[in-house]
Design a protein around this motif. Structure first.
Motif, PDB file in Angstrom:
ATOM      1  N   ILE A  33       2.195   5.051   0.217  1.00 58.75           N
ATOM      2  CA  ILE A  33       3.876   5.107   0.599  1.00 58.75           C
ATOM      3  C   ILE A  33       4.612   5.416  -0.761  1.00 58.75           C
ATOM      4  O   ILE A  33       4.632   4.696  -1.820  1.00 58.75           O
ATOM      5  CB  ILE A  33       4.560   3.615   1.209  1.00 58.75           C
ATOM      6  CG1 ILE A  33       3.448   3.351   2.473  1.00 58.75           C
ATOM      7  CG2 ILE A  33       5.758   3.755   1.460  1.00 58.75           C
ATOM      8  CD1 ILE A  33       3.824   2.128   3.029  1.00 58.75           C
TER       9      ILE A  33
ATOM     10  N   ALA B  99      10.384   4.494   1.182  1.00 54.45           N
ATOM     11  CA  ALA B  99      10.815   3.853   2.498  1.00 54.45           C
ATOM     12  C   ALA B  99      12.212   3.339   2.602  1.00 54.45           C
ATOM     13  O   ALA B  99      12.565   2.641   1.586  1.00 54.45           O
ATOM     14  CB  ALA B  99       9.767   2.742   2.763  1.00 54.45           C
TER      15      ALA B  99
ATOM     16  N   SER C 219      15.633   2.124   5.481  1.00 54.61           N
ATOM     17  CA  SER C 219      15.904   2.168   6.746  1.00 54.61           C
ATOM     18  C   SER C 219      17.147   2.892   7.309  1.00 54.61           C
ATOM     19  O   SER C 219      18.086   2.998   6.386  1.00 54.61           O
ATOM     20  CB  SER C 219      15.989   0.430   6.878  1.00 54.61           C
ATOM     21  OG  SER C 219      16.761   0.253   8.201  1.00 54.61           O
TER      22      SER C 219
ATOM     23  N   TRP D 263      12.491   3.082  10.323  1.00 55.13           N
ATOM     24  CA  TRP D 263      12.028   3.179   9.017  1.00 55.13           C
ATOM     25  C   TRP D 263      11.810   4.671   8.779  1.00 55.13           C
ATOM     26  O   TRP D 263      11.146   5.212   9.740  1.00 55.13           O
ATOM     27  CB  TRP D 263      10.806   2.403   8.695  1.00 55.13           C
ATOM     28  CG  TRP D 263      11.014   0.996   8.602  1.00 55.13           C
ATOM     29  CD1 TRP D 263      10.830  -0.203   9.098  1.00 55.13           C
ATOM     30  CD2 TRP D 263      11.477   0.460   6.954  1.00 55.13           C
ATOM     31  NE1 TRP D 263      11.031  -1.434   8.573  1.00 55.13           N
ATOM     32  CE2 TRP D 263      11.700  -0.986   7.174  1.00 55.13           C
ATOM     33  CE3 TRP D 263      12.026   1.001   5.731  1.00 55.13           C
ATOM     34  CZ2 TRP D 263      12.092  -1.835   6.193  1.00 55.13           C
ATOM     35  CZ3 TRP D 263      12.211   0.265   5.024  1.00 55.13           C
ATOM     36  CH2 TRP D 263      12.416  -1.213   5.217  1.00 55.13           C
TER      37      TRP D 263
ATOM     38  N   LEU E 173       9.661   7.293   6.222  1.00 52.74           N
ATOM     39  CA  LEU E 173       8.837   7.155   5.123  1.00 52.74           C
ATOM     40  C   LEU E 173       8.374   8.418   4.592  1.00 52.74           C
ATOM     41  O   LEU E 173       8.422   9.372   5.441  1.00 52.74           O
ATOM     42  CB  LEU E 173       7.327   6.268   5.539  1.00 52.74           C
ATOM     43  CG  LEU E 173       7.658   4.901   6.306  1.00 52.74           C
ATOM     44  CD1 LEU E 173       6.322   4.372   6.724  1.00 52.74           C
ATOM     45  CD2 LEU E 173       8.458   3.936   5.313  1.00 52.74           C
TER      46      LEU E 173
ATOM     47  N   LEU F 165       6.853  -2.548   4.568  1.00 47.82           N
ATOM     48  CA  LEU F 165       6.638  -1.534   4.153  1.00 47.82           C
ATOM     49  C   LEU F 165       7.269  -1.432   2.741  1.00 47.82           C
ATOM     50  O   LEU F 165       8.230  -1.173   2.449  1.00 47.82           O
ATOM     51  CB  LEU F 165       7.354  -0.242   4.832  1.00 47.82           C
ATOM     52  CG  LEU F 165       6.658  -0.403   6.195  1.00 47.82           C
ATOM     53  CD1 LEU F 165       7.467   0.530   7.218  1.00 47.82           C
ATOM     54  CD2 LEU F 165       5.260   0.019   6.503  1.00 47.82           C
TER      55      LEU F 165
ATOM     56  N   GLN G  15       7.116   0.497  -1.351  1.00 52.97           N
ATOM     57  CA  GLN G  15       6.989   1.449  -1.870  1.00 52.97           C
ATOM     58  C   GLN G  15       5.761   1.198  -2.956  1.00 52.97           C
ATOM     59  O   GLN G  15       5.658   0.495  -3.451  1.00 52.97           O
ATOM     60  CB  GLN G  15       8.165   2.052  -2.909  1.00 52.97           C
ATOM     61  CG  GLN G  15       7.970   3.331  -3.825  1.00 52.97           C
ATOM     62  CD  GLN G  15       9.033   3.808  -4.417  1.00 52.97           C
ATOM     63  OE1 GLN G  15      10.343   3.417  -3.941  1.00 52.97           O
ATOM     64  NE2 GLN G  15       9.229   4.494  -5.586  1.00 52.97           N
TER      65      GLN G  15
END
Length: 366
Positions: A293, A296, A298, A303, A305, A327, A329
């Motif tokens: 990831i 990320a 919101s 979400w 990504l 989630l 980073q």
């Protein structure tokens, strides 16, 4: 009115605007011409209306050759994006205009015209606005007046060019439902141009996807969404994740991805391209996962990504915010495509043939 178009071609200077368009529209259908700017949809509509002339091709309405008819003899109702109402005329006079300028031999009497106008004012739910001028109306009211003027002549065919493009989103939604009810009440054959996917799929019986002067696909909302016919349609429908894959025994494979949810397809073995929408990428944080990831954030409900998969491809994913594991980073994750469309060859191979799921998992409704 049924419409038959064959090998329609149009060029402006060195630019090919229509490149051999074939299309059939049945009596009573509501068909949307959907595509990006420059795809040729408005030019096609204007040729049907007699406002443009093709360089080659055939246009028949109810079997009659309309390329031999002048525009005023085609009995077309045309509604433009910016209404084109006469500012010095009242709503009643605008609606009556098409009837009042007919040749004397076929012009209805004054009382007949007045009765028709009152009937349309009531039908369009703007009876209280008959004495007003366009400058005194809202955008939605002006659009209803424009449609009333088009319907007054009892057109053989109703054509609409971006009819709601100048309106706010909430007004567009209300008018879309209203226009569908008007279409069903009049049983007219209607074609409308739009670049708005939601508008096309909510209103139309069938949608015609156009790109670079060609028809890329014709079908229902469900069919086009689930089975885009070309890479162009897949991209246009939001499949912005393009993954090189290997095709073996009708299955797509890619390191670090679970692609088992995709149906087996009748495709030659070798390289292929999988088109996936960001919302169809499932992301599961897992220390043993081969994807990482990168970012990320919101939006409140979702979400968004950015990830890098095992092959070094950067991809986007969209997940519902609620019910998701945390989630972070830099975290590792497993990737799974829950839906997608596979085409043979790479994305630079031109017009690839689409995958054919075996068997077709849902019946296409007309």
């Amino acid at each position: 009115m049924s419409i038959r178009i064959r090998q329609m071609m149009k060029r402006f200077g060195s630019t090919e605007v229509l490149r051999g368009v074939d299309l059939d529209v049945a009596q009573g259908e509501l068909v949307a011409l959907l595509g990006p700017s420059g795809s040729g949809k408005t030019t096609l509509l204007k040729i049907i209306a007699g406002l443009e002339w093709p360089d080659a091709g055939e246009l028949r309405v109810e079997g009659e050759d309309w390329l031999q008819l002048e525009a005023q003899r085609r009995r077309i109702g045309f509604v433009f994006q910016h209404y084109a109402l006469f500012p010095h005329m009242t709503v009643r006079d605008n609606i009556a205009f098409g009837l009042s300028v007919r040749p004397r031999a076929i012009r209805p009497g004054r009382d007949q015209i007045a009765a028709k106008v009152e009937e349309l004012l009531s039908f369009l739910q703007i009876g209280h606005l008959g004495g007003r001028y366009p400058a005194e109306l809202s955008g939605g009211q002006r659009q209803r007046v424009a449609l009333g003027r088009a319907l007054a002549i009892e057109p053989k065919l109703l054509l609409l060019d971006e009819p709601f493009g100048a309106l706010d989103a909430s007004i567009r939604r209300d008018l879309r439902r209203w226009l569908r009810s008007v279409h069903e009440a009049t049983n007219s054959t209607t074609l409308f141009v739009t670049h708005d996917q939601e508008e096309a799929f909510e209103l139309a019986d069938r949608v015609v996807i156009m790109g670079a002067g060609r028809i890329e696909q014709v079908g229902t909302a469900e069919h086009i969404h689930d089975y885009p016919a070309t890479p162009f349609v897949a991209r246009f429908m939001g499949a912005t994740v393009e993954l090189p894959v290997t095709l073996r025994a009708g299955r797509a494979e890619r390191a670090g991805w679970d692609l088992t949810a995709l149906p087996r397809a009748a495709l030659p073995e070798g390289r292929g391209t999988l088109f996936v929408r960001p919302g169809d990428v499932e992301v599961r944080p897992d220390p043993a996962g081969e994807a990482r990831i990168l970012s990320a954030f919101s939006t409140g409900s979702t979400w968004r990504l950015e990830l890098e998969d095992a092959g070094g491809m950067r991809i986007e994913a969209e997940l519902p915010r609620r019910g998701q594991p945390e989630l972070q980073q830099g975290a590792s994750a497993r990737l799974r495509a829950t839906a997608g469309r596979v085409f043979p060859g790479g994305t630079d191979d031109g017009a690839a043939q689409p995958s054919a799921p075996i068997p077709l998992s849902k019946e296409i409704r007309r």
